[in-house]
Design a protein around this motif. Structure first.
Motif, short mmCIF file in Angstrom:
data_model
loop_
_atom_site.label_atom_id
_atom_site.label_comp_id
_atom_site.label_asym_id
_atom_site.label_seq_id
_atom_site.Cartn_x
_atom_site.Cartn_y
_atom_site.Cartn_z
N ILE A 166 0.85 -1.19 0.00
CA ILE A 166 0.00 0.00 0.00
C ILE A 166 0.89 1.24 0.00
O ILE A 166 2.04 1.19 0.44
CB ILE A 166 -0.96 0.05 1.21
CG1 ILE A 166 -0.16 0.08 2.53
CG2 ILE A 166 -1.92 -1.10 1.21
CD1 ILE A 166 -1.03 0.39 3.74
N GLU A 167 0.34 2.33 -0.51
CA GLU A 167 1.05 3.60 -0.53
C GLU A 167 0.50 4.49 0.59
O GLU A 167 -0.69 4.74 0.68
CB GLU A 167 0.86 4.29 -1.88
CG GLU A 167 1.37 3.49 -3.07
CD GLU A 167 2.89 3.32 -3.05
OE1 GLU A 167 3.57 4.26 -2.56
OE2 GLU A 167 3.38 2.27 -3.50
N ILE A 168 1.37 4.96 1.45
CA ILE A 168 1.02 5.91 2.50
C ILE A 168 1.79 7.20 2.20
O ILE A 168 2.98 7.29 2.46
CB ILE A 168 1.39 5.40 3.90
CG1 ILE A 168 0.70 4.06 4.18
CG2 ILE A 168 1.03 6.42 4.96
CD1 ILE A 168 -0.80 4.13 4.21
N GLY A 169 1.08 8.18 1.63
CA GLY A 169 1.76 9.40 1.21
C GLY A 169 2.77 9.06 0.13
O GLY A 169 2.44 8.49 -0.91
N ASN A 170 4.02 9.38 0.37
CA ASN A 170 5.07 9.05 -0.61
C ASN A 170 5.87 7.84 -0.17
O ASN A 170 6.98 7.61 -0.65
CB ASN A 170 6.00 10.26 -0.80
CG ASN A 170 6.63 10.70 0.51
OD1 ASN A 170 6.36 10.13 1.56
ND2 ASN A 170 7.49 11.72 0.44
N LYS A 171 5.29 7.03 0.75
CA LYS A 171 5.97 5.84 1.24
C LYS A 171 5.21 4.59 0.84
O LYS A 171 3.99 4.61 0.70
CB LYS A 171 6.11 5.90 2.76
CG LYS A 171 6.87 7.14 3.26
CD LYS A 171 6.84 7.21 4.77
CE LYS A 171 7.50 8.49 5.25
NZ LYS A 171 7.45 8.63 6.72
N THR A 172 5.94 3.49 0.67
CA THR A 172 5.33 2.21 0.33
C THR A 172 5.53 1.23 1.48
O THR A 172 6.65 1.05 1.95
CB THR A 172 5.95 1.62 -0.95
OG1 THR A 172 5.75 2.53 -2.03
CG2 THR A 172 5.30 0.28 -1.29
N ILE A 173 4.43 0.63 1.95
CA ILE A 173 4.52 -0.41 2.96
C ILE A 173 4.25 -1.73 2.27
O ILE A 173 3.19 -1.93 1.64
CB ILE A 173 3.50 -0.17 4.09
CG1 ILE A 173 3.80 1.16 4.80
CG2 ILE A 173 3.53 -1.31 5.09
CD1 ILE A 173 2.86 1.49 5.93
N THR A 174 5.22 -2.63 2.34
CA THR A 174 5.13 -3.89 1.60
C THR A 174 4.56 -5.01 2.46
O THR A 174 4.65 -4.99 3.69
CB THR A 174 6.53 -4.31 1.09
OG1 THR A 174 7.39 -4.53 2.22
CG2 THR A 174 7.11 -3.22 0.21
N ASP A 175 3.98 -6.00 1.76
CA ASP A 175 3.49 -7.23 2.37
C ASP A 175 2.51 -6.97 3.52
O ASP A 175 2.66 -7.50 4.63
CB ASP A 175 4.66 -8.08 2.89
CG ASP A 175 5.55 -8.59 1.77
OD1 ASP A 175 5.02 -8.83 0.68
OD2 ASP A 175 6.77 -8.72 1.99
N VAL A 176 1.50 -6.14 3.27
CA VAL A 176 0.48 -5.91 4.30
C VAL A 176 -0.33 -7.19 4.50
O VAL A 176 -0.50 -7.99 3.56
CB VAL A 176 -0.44 -4.73 3.93
CG1 VAL A 176 0.36 -3.45 3.85
CG2 VAL A 176 -1.17 -4.98 2.62
N LEU A 177 -0.82 -7.38 5.71
CA LEU A 177 -1.44 -8.66 6.08
C LEU A 177 -2.80 -8.40 6.73
O LEU A 177 -2.93 -7.58 7.63
CB LEU A 177 -0.53 -9.41 7.05
CG LEU A 177 -0.97 -10.81 7.50
CD1 LEU A 177 -1.03 -11.76 6.31
CD2 LEU A 177 -0.01 -11.34 8.55
N LYS A 178 -3.82 -9.13 6.29
CA LYS A 178 -5.14 -9.00 6.88
C LYS A 178 -5.43 -10.14 7.86
O LYS A 178 -4.68 -11.11 7.95
CB LYS A 178 -6.22 -8.98 5.79
CG LYS A 178 -6.39 -10.30 5.07
CD LYS A 178 -7.59 -10.24 4.12
CE LYS A 178 -7.82 -11.60 3.46
NZ LYS A 178 -9.03 -11.61 2.62
#
Length: 659
Positions: free
Chosen positions: A461-473
């Motif tokens: 996911i993109e948070i502002g100009n940052k990318t958070i990888t491998d998000v988990l539900k």
């Protein structure tokens, strides 16, 4: 004791309006004995000057009207009626008499004009006094019907304020009014029509007194000055209303925050100062309080008059002692209460009406306006509300506004005489990770503060100009109000009692969404240096992942504007900023700007892309690695085969021996 005496004296003056009117004619030094012939004649008139009226916008108020009603008259030997054109106009003064008789005010309220000596000072001339009940009865009779005034010989005078009868003191912003041509006697004076002030009724007298050389009587004409210290001749700004949130230690504020949680009450106080005096036929005095749809009213309203003498008893020495406390008013008798919820706006309106019916006598048989006994005092409306699932989040405010409607001139029936003042408070609640649904920009404002991640999920996911990888539900967390790892339970205090629950999170369990966010909504904030703290612990990992044992501390604090600013459009109580800190390390501060009437939020002083992010990582549950060949496996199988073969041979040999 000083406080009690002050209250008693204030009640005596403000509520009673009991005043000394004038003394019986007598020779100086000989109380009660009339040796010097009275020389007053029925044609005598005098004047009353009242000083201290307030200029309005520096000008004389053109709408101001002063009405004088004679309540005690001078009686002359040949002209008992003292009405112009009747009897001998040269009749000599003989005594004083009440204007309003038993048929008008009732047997117990006729003013007694018998002079009374002062038992503490025998040298003083006996005086005539008017009691509270007598004045109230006269005022009610006057206000009941205009015909009542016409039918009485009260010599009513109505005067409009003009340059001819006033004297202006521009430096002090005041002016005086002189009433002339008044017959000898005592007058009840009412002031109406002011745009900015309320003037309580005044009692003033013109009376005969013995000349200094004892040669006869002269007129003593009244001069009054309206001062803040003269409680019974008082001018005040017409009743103001305030709105406050009552916090810990009874501290009050215009802005606050609260949890969306049943039982988490927000206490509101609505002071009204002062209680106005009404004597007309059309009084208006009500308070309308409106709650936004995010509030649930708790049906606990009450009205109190603080600092009232509730009881006077005798002490051990037989002296009167006053008990001062809060007088709780009675619904249906002292006020009516109406609560409605609008089907369209979902707002709740609470109306407290201090005029029980629309018309009729005041403080009389119909009991329309019973607050006349508390004129000049302060009334406080108290009640509570709770935030619900419709409450706005973050910098969006939940507004509670109040307005007071009243009339300065209750003798006039019309909307043009209705005045209105208002005040409001602001209540906020905060979220983590974009709120419950994340569908609007305001709920996405905090998205990314805390994100659940796993190994090789393939979702970013993109948070502002940052990318958070491998998000988990589907990871489940429990939110606590204490640290579950350090909490020490007792018989009366269990850890489960500290799970944070509300209508949005009824079990206190929060699951990570498709984008890895942990949507937590309805959190209260503390203040600077005293943040509200919450604790988040993973209690169930997604299939194939291990638990993260770390307890995350979430701290929230907020600041509010203390004063309004007309230039920027800020109102006292509105949110100034709030701060969210994770584990005392990762901090995001949100600043609200109202510049030019446009609301903007800056995250860490940046309008966009200013978020500092934190993650909650999980690792997969993996098998132990297989290394270095087959190891001992072959020996295990070989040993088992040998044991099975040995057992078979043993049984075969036994069968042969048996044969």
């Amino acid at each position: 004791m000083k406080k009690i005496l002050s209250v008693v004296l204030t009640l005596a003056m403000v509520l009673g309006m009991s005043v000394t009117t004038f003394a019986e004619t007598s020779t100086p030094g000989t109380p009660g004995v009339t040796e010097t012939p009275a020389t007053g004649k029925s044609g005598d008139t005098g004047k009353i000057t009242i000083d201290g009226f307030a200029l309005e916008d520096g000008q004389l108020p053109s709408t101001l009207k002063i009405s004088a009603y004679q309540v005690v008259k001078a009686v002359y030997a040949n002209n008992e009626t003292i009405t112009d054109g009747k009897g001998d106009n040269n009749g000599s003064f003989s005594s004083y008499a009440a204007v309003y008789g038993e048929s008008a005010v009732g047997a117990g309220n006729v003013i007694d004009t018998t002079p009374i000596e002062d038992p503490t000072d025998k040298t003083k001339v006996p005086e005539i006094t008017i009691s509270e009940d007598q004045l109230t009865a006269v005022w009610n009779h006057i206000a009941e019907d205009d015909a009542n005034v016409d039918n009485e010989a009260c010599n009513q005078i109505e005067v409009a304020v003009t340059a001819d009868n006033t004297k202006t003191d521009a430096a002090n912003g005041t002016f005086s009014v002189t009433l002339t041509g008044l017959k000898v006697g005592s007058y009840l004076i009412a002031v109406s029509g002011s745009e900015s002030k309320i003037y309580n009724p005044i009692v003033a007298s013109i009376y005969y007194k013995v000349n200094a050389d004892s040669t006869g009587n002269i007129l003593d004409e009244a001069n009054f000055s309206i001062l803040s210290t003269d409680s019974w001749v008082k001018v005040t700004d017409g009743p103001a209303v305030e709105k406050w949130v009552v916090g810990e230690d009874e501290e009050t504020s215009k802005g606050n925050s609260a949890n969306i949680k049943e039982g988490d009450k927000i206490e509101f106080a609505v002071p009204i100062t002062p209680i106005p005096n009404y004597g007309g036929k059309h009084p208006v005095f009500n308070v309308v309080d409106t709650l936004d749809e995010g509030f649930d009213y708790n049906n606990d309203l009450k009205v109190v008059i603080p600092g009232i003498v509730s009881e006077v008893v005798e002490d051990e020495d037989g002296l009167p002692v006053a008990t001062v406390g809060d007088k709780v008013l009675e619904e249906g008798k002292d006020y009516t209460l109406d609560v409605k919820k609008d089907d369209t706006t979902k707002k709740t309106t609470i109306t407290v009406n201090f005029v029980v019916t629309d018309f009729g006598t005041i403080n009389g048989t119909t009991n329309d306006y019973t607050l006349n006994q508390y004129v000049g005092e302060r009334a406080i409306i108290l009640y509570s509300a709770t935030l619900n699932e419709n409450a706005a989040d973050n910098y969006e405010e939940n507004v509670n506004d109040v307005s007071i409607k009243y009339t300065k001139d209750s003798n006039i029936n019309g909307e043009d005489v209705i005045e209105e003042k208002e005040d409001k408070t602001f209540t906020y609640t905060f979220d983590i990770n974009g709120g419950a649904n994340g569908s609007t920009s305001i709920k996405e404002l905090t998205s990314g503060i805390l994100t659940k991640t796993g190994e090789e999920t393939g979702k970013d996911i993109e948070i502002g100009n940052k990318t958070i990888t491998d998000v988990l539900k589907d990871a489940e967390f429990t939110l606590y109000t204490v640290n579950p790892d350090t909490f020490k339970p007792t018989d009366n205090d269990k850890l489960e009692d500290h799970i944070y629950t509300n209508v949005i999170h009824p079990t206190g369990i929060i699951a990570s969404a498709e984008n890895g966010q942990l949507p937590i909504r309805g959190l209260a904030a503390g203040t600077t240096g005293k943040p509200a703290k919450y604790y988040l612990k993973e209690t169930k990992a997604p299939t194939g992942y291990s638990l993260n044992a770390h307890v995350f501390e979430i701290a929230i604090e907020a600041t509010y504007h203390e004063e309004s600013n007309k230039v920027t459009g800020v109102e006292a109580g509105q949110l100034k900023s709030w701060k969210i800190t994770i584990d005392g390390k990762t901090t995001n501060e949100f600043t609200v700007s109202h510049d030019g009437g446009t609301v903007k939020v800056y995250t860490n002083e940046k309008e966009e892309n200013g978020m500092n992010t934190s993650t909650v990582p999980n690792t997969k549950i993996a098998s132990l690695p297989s290394t270095g060949g087959i190891g001992t496996t072959i020996f295990t199988f070989g040993g088992c085969a040998i044991m099975i073969l040995a057992a078979a041979l043993y049984f075969i040999s036994r069968r042969k021996s048996a044969r």
